[in-house]
Design an enzyme around this catalytic site. Structure first.
Site, PDB file in Angstrom:
ATOM      1  N   SER A  10       1.552  -1.658  -1.664  1.00 63.56           N
ATOM      2  CA  SER A  10       0.154  -1.439  -1.284  1.00 63.56           C
ATOM      3  C   SER A  10      -0.549  -2.786  -1.230  1.00 63.56           C
ATOM      4  O   SER A  10      -0.655  -3.477  -2.259  1.00 63.56           O
ATOM      5  CB  SER A  10      -0.543  -0.539  -2.304  1.00 63.56           C
ATOM      6  OG  SER A  10      -1.953  -0.688  -2.149  1.00 63.56           O
ATOM      7  N   HIS A  35       1.892  -0.304   2.856  1.00 58.33           N
ATOM      8  CA  HIS A  35       0.946   0.755   2.495  1.00 58.33           C
ATOM      9  C   HIS A  35      -0.471   0.181   2.582  1.00 58.33           C
ATOM     10  O   HIS A  35      -0.794  -0.825   1.954  1.00 58.33           O
ATOM     11  CB  HIS A  35       1.255   1.274   1.088  1.00 58.33           C
ATOM     12  CG  HIS A  35       0.440   2.472   0.706  1.00 58.33           C
ATOM     13  ND1 HIS A  35       0.712   3.747   1.167  1.00 58.33           N
ATOM     14  CD2 HIS A  35      -0.655   2.589  -0.083  1.00 58.33           C
ATOM     15  CE1 HIS A  35      -0.169   4.599   0.659  1.00 58.33           C
ATOM     16  NE2 HIS A  35      -1.025   3.914  -0.092  1.00 58.33           N
ATOM     17  N   ASP A  37      -4.402   0.952   2.185  1.00 53.31           N
ATOM     18  CA  ASP A  37      -5.352   1.854   1.523  1.00 53.31           C
ATOM     19  C   ASP A  37      -6.759   1.703   2.091  1.00 53.31           C
ATOM     20  O   ASP A  37      -7.389   0.649   1.949  1.00 53.31           O
ATOM     21  CB  ASP A  37      -5.378   1.556   0.018  1.00 53.31           C
ATOM     22  CG  ASP A  37      -4.144   2.098  -0.680  1.00 53.31           C
ATOM     23  OD1 ASP A  37      -3.845   3.296  -0.513  1.00 53.31           O
ATOM     24  OD2 ASP A  37      -3.481   1.327  -1.394  1.00 53.31           O
ATOM     25  N   MET A  39     -10.564   2.898   1.925  1.00 60.10           N
ATOM     26  CA  MET A  39     -11.535   3.559   1.035  1.00 60.10           C
ATOM     27  C   MET A  39     -12.942   3.350   1.577  1.00 60.10           C
ATOM     28  O   MET A  39     -13.267   2.263   2.054  1.00 60.10           O
ATOM     29  CB  MET A  39     -11.429   2.967  -0.370  1.00 60.10           C
ATOM     30  CG  MET A  39     -10.026   3.024  -0.947  1.00 60.10           C
ATOM     31  SD  MET A  39      -9.993   2.386  -2.631  1.00 60.10           S
ATOM     32  CE  MET A  39      -8.228   2.429  -2.963  1.00 60.10           C
ATOM     33  N   HIS A  68      -3.183   5.123   4.438  1.00 60.21           N
ATOM     34  CA  HIS A  68      -3.620   6.161   3.496  1.00 60.21           C
ATOM     35  C   HIS A  68      -5.144   6.216   3.562  1.00 60.21           C
ATOM     36  O   HIS A  68      -5.835   5.337   3.051  1.00 60.21           O
ATOM     37  CB  HIS A  68      -3.116   5.768   2.087  1.00 60.21           C
ATOM     38  CG  HIS A  68      -3.628   6.650   0.995  1.00 60.21           C
ATOM     39  ND1 HIS A  68      -3.477   6.332  -0.346  1.00 60.21           N
ATOM     40  CD2 HIS A  68      -4.291   7.844   1.014  1.00 60.21           C
ATOM     41  CE1 HIS A  68      -4.010   7.282  -1.095  1.00 60.21           C
ATOM     42  NE2 HIS A  68      -4.521   8.206  -0.293  1.00 60.21           N
ATOM     43  N   MET A  70      -8.577   7.362   2.519  1.00 62.12           N
ATOM     44  CA  MET A  70      -9.405   7.963   1.459  1.00 62.12           C
ATOM     45  C   MET A  70     -10.836   7.889   1.977  1.00 62.12           C
ATOM     46  O   MET A  70     -11.669   7.100   1.497  1.00 62.12           O
ATOM     47  CB  MET A  70      -9.226   7.177   0.153  1.00 62.12           C
ATOM     48  CG  MET A  70      -7.871   7.407  -0.488  1.00 62.12           C
ATOM     49  SD  MET A  70      -7.396   6.104  -1.651  1.00 62.12           S
ATOM     50  CE  MET A  70      -6.641   4.940  -0.536  1.00 62.12           C
ATOM     51  N   MET A 139      -0.425  11.828  -5.171  1.00 56.99           N
ATOM     52  CA  MET A 139      -1.108  10.819  -5.976  1.00 56.99           C
ATOM     53  C   MET A 139      -0.701  10.983  -7.438  1.00 56.99           C
ATOM     54  O   MET A 139      -0.788  12.090  -7.988  1.00 56.99           O
ATOM     55  CB  MET A 139      -2.637  10.980  -5.884  1.00 56.99           C
ATOM     56  CG  MET A 139      -3.257  10.636  -4.539  1.00 56.99           C
ATOM     57  SD  MET A 139      -2.822   9.036  -3.856  1.00 56.99           S
ATOM     58  CE  MET A 139      -3.427   7.909  -5.115  1.00 56.99           C
ATOM     59  N   GLY A 144      -8.618   5.411  -5.701  1.00 55.40           N
ATOM     60  CA  GLY A 144      -9.790   4.532  -5.708  1.00 55.40           C
ATOM     61  C   GLY A 144      -9.498   3.114  -6.162  1.00 55.40           C
ATOM     62  O   GLY A 144     -10.179   2.184  -5.747  1.00 55.40           O
ATOM     63  N   PHE A 145      -8.474   2.957  -6.978  1.00 56.44           N
ATOM     64  CA  PHE A 145      -8.216   1.634  -7.553  1.00 56.44           C
ATOM     65  C   PHE A 145      -6.719   1.406  -7.756  1.00 56.44           C
ATOM     66  O   PHE A 145      -5.992   2.354  -8.085  1.00 56.44           O
ATOM     67  CB  PHE A 145      -8.923   1.500  -8.913  1.00 56.44           C
ATOM     68  CG  PHE A 145     -10.392   1.764  -8.814  1.00 56.44           C
ATOM     69  CD1 PHE A 145     -11.277   0.763  -8.412  1.00 56.44           C
ATOM     70  CD2 PHE A 145     -10.899   3.037  -9.067  1.00 56.44           C
ATOM     71  CE1 PHE A 145     -12.631   1.025  -8.271  1.00 56.44           C
ATOM     72  CE2 PHE A 145     -12.257   3.310  -8.932  1.00 56.44           C
ATOM     73  CZ  PHE A 145     -13.126   2.301  -8.533  1.00 56.44           C
ATOM     74  N   GLY A 146      -6.314   0.158  -7.609  1.00 59.87           N
ATOM     75  CA  GLY A 146      -4.953  -0.222  -7.965  1.00 59.87           C
ATOM     76  C   GLY A 146      -4.865  -0.453  -9.464  1.00 59.87           C
ATOM     77  O   GLY A 146      -5.887  -0.470 -10.167  1.00 59.87           O
ATOM     78  N   GLY A 147      -3.671  -0.582  -9.971  1.00 62.66           N
ATOM     79  CA  GLY A 147      -3.464  -0.979 -11.360  1.00 62.66           C
ATOM     80  C   GLY A 147      -3.724   0.089 -12.409  1.00 62.66           C
ATOM     81  O   GLY A 147      -3.875  -0.236 -13.589  1.00 62.66           O
ATOM     82  N   ASP A 181       2.284   7.743  -5.141  1.00 67.19           N
ATOM     83  CA  ASP A 181       1.346   6.619  -5.069  1.00 67.19           C
ATOM     84  C   ASP A 181       0.545   6.507  -6.365  1.00 67.19           C
ATOM     85  O   ASP A 181      -0.253   7.393  -6.687  1.00 67.19           O
ATOM     86  CB  ASP A 181       0.396   6.855  -3.881  1.00 67.19           C
ATOM     87  CG  ASP A 181      -0.525   5.684  -3.597  1.00 67.19           C
ATOM     88  OD1 ASP A 181      -0.461   4.664  -4.313  1.00 67.19           O
ATOM     89  OD2 ASP A 181      -1.329   5.801  -2.643  1.00 67.19           O
ATOM     90  N   GLY A 182       0.751   5.395  -7.071  1.00 70.59           N
ATOM     91  CA  GLY A 182      -0.072   5.095  -8.243  1.00 70.59           C
ATOM     92  C   GLY A 182       0.745   4.879  -9.503  1.00 70.59           C
ATOM     93  O   GLY A 182       1.456   5.777  -9.950  1.00 70.59           O
ATOM     94  N   GLY A 183       0.668   3.669 -10.032  1.00 70.68           N
ATOM     95  CA  GLY A 183       1.306   3.381 -11.321  1.00 70.68           C
ATOM     96  C   GLY A 183       2.826   3.351 -11.276  1.00 70.68           C
ATOM     97  O   GLY A 183       3.471   3.518 -12.317  1.00 70.68           O
ATOM     98  N   SER A 204       0.271  -3.100  -7.647  1.00 74.70           N
ATOM     99  CA  SER A 204       0.225  -4.161  -8.659  1.00 74.70           C
ATOM    100  C   SER A 204       1.628  -4.584  -9.089  1.00 74.70           C
ATOM    101  O   SER A 204       1.858  -5.759  -9.389  1.00 74.70           O
ATOM    102  CB  SER A 204      -0.620  -3.717  -9.857  1.00 74.70           C
ATOM    103  OG  SER A 204      -0.262  -2.419 -10.283  1.00 74.70           O
TER     104      SER A 204
HETATM  105  C1  DX5 Z   1      -5.002   4.106  -5.181  1.00 72.30           C
HETATM  106  C2  DX5 Z   1      -4.187   3.657  -3.989  1.00 72.30           C
HETATM  107  C3  DX5 Z   1      -2.850   3.103  -4.336  1.00 72.30           C
HETATM  108  C4  DX5 Z   1      -2.869   1.909  -5.228  1.00 72.30           C
HETATM  109  C5  DX5 Z   1      -1.536   1.736  -5.869  1.00 72.30           C
HETATM  110  O1  DX5 Z   1      -6.108   4.779  -4.739  1.00 72.30           O
HETATM  111  O2  DX5 Z   1      -3.995   4.731  -3.103  1.00 72.30           O
HETATM  112  O3  DX5 Z   1      -2.080   2.871  -3.162  1.00 72.30           O
HETATM  113  O4  DX5 Z   1      -3.233   0.739  -4.578  1.00 72.30           O
HETATM  114  O5  DX5 Z   1      -1.624   0.655  -6.747  1.00 72.30           O
HETATM  115  P1  DX5 Z   1      -0.751   0.543  -8.073  1.00 72.30           P
HETATM  116  O6  DX5 Z   1       0.685   0.509  -7.632  1.00 72.30           O
HETATM  117  O7  DX5 Z   1      -1.210  -0.742  -8.638  1.00 72.30           O
HETATM  118  O8  DX5 Z   1      -1.053   1.735  -8.923  1.00 72.30           O
HETATM  119 ZN    ZN Z   2      -2.512   4.566  -1.422  1.00 71.00          ZN
END
Ligand code: DX5
Ligand code: ZN
Length: 231
Positions: A10, A35, A37, A39, A68, A70, A139, A144-147, A181-183, A204
């Site tokens: 991402s 990927h 994102d 938003m 993706h 959002m 998800m 909304g956020f990475g990490g 997607d996520g973590g 991340s």
């Molecule tokens: C969150 C995004 C993800 C995010 C993943 O809303 O859709 O794609 O950037 O980031 P990590 O891998 O850091 O969780």
């Molecule tokens: Zn995403």
């Protein structure tokens, strides 16, 4: 048959001042998808990038761009992203009043189409549109956020969606990718693969490894190797 493993970094966690170099670097390091994102500070509480940026990175990579969305509403952005070089477009069912129509719009614009389910969105919303789906994106964090940290209740949900897709294919339906997607990290990707995912977003984890031993190539190889140990 060996299950595919696709890694989709991402770019939310990339260096935005050097996006061209960043996407070239992840492709050279073995990434399977970019990927992307999107938003809108309405569907999710953050604001990121749109079709102009997609168009700007398009000449820098030959791997597919996985958009993706959002955003709410969704439909007006679909032709714009297709024109900007997107290959895959996914959206959240909550953001479209006419899910079937939005999926058709994506396919009519020449892209693979998918639905994204938030952690608390029931999988039943896939039931009536399975024939139109090229992928499902689950998800494993709230968008909304990475990490953020992987939400463990994603694992049983993944197994359920895997069973749904396998039954669909067995009944003569098309294959459907199952993306998470996520973590996603090196220490949980094996478990996520075992639960049925074949495509893994990692923001991340990948971009945070820029200065680590092996850099992007090292982390992508590790993620793939771990995901392949699903035995
Ligand atoms: C969150 C995004 C993800 C995010 C993943 O809303 O859709 O794609 O950037 O980031 P990590 O891998 O850091 O969780
Ligand atoms: Zn995403």
């Amino acid at each position: 048959m060996k299950k595919p493993v696709r890694i989709a970094p991402s770019i939310l966690s990339a260096d935005f001042a050097n996006l061209g170099a960043e996407v070239r670097a992840i492709e050279a390091a073995g990434a399977d998808l970019v990927h992307f994102d999107v938003m809108d500070n309405h569907f999710v509480p953050n604001l990121t990038i749109g079709p102009l940026v997609c168009e700007a990175i398009r000449p820098h990579v030959s791997i597919p761009i996985d958009v993706h969305l959002m955003v709410e509403p969704v439909d007006a952005l679909i032709p714009m992203f297709a024109k900007a070089g997107a290959n895959i477009i996914t959206f959240h069912p909550e953001a479209s009043r006419h899910i079937d129509r939005t999926l058709s719009l994506i396919k009519d614009n020449g892209c693979m189409a998918g639905l994204v389910l938030n952690p608390a969105t029931p999988i039943e919303c896939l039931n009536h549109v399975l024939d139109k789906l090229d992928l499902v994106l689950l998800m494993s964090v709230n968008p909304g956020f990475g990490g953020q940290s992987f939400i463990p209740s994603t694992l049983p949900k993944l197994r359920q969606v895997r069973a749904l897709i396998d039954a669909h294919v067995q009944n003569g339906g098309q294959d459907i990718w199952l993306e998470v997607d996520g973590g996603v990290k090196t220490d949980n990707i094996a478990e996520i693969a075992r639960a049925g995912a074949d495509t893994f977003v990692a923001g991340s984890a990948v971009f945070g490894a820029k200065d680590a031993d092996g850099g992007y190539k090292g982390i992508i190889e590790q993620l793939k190797a771990q995901a392949a140990t699903i035995g």
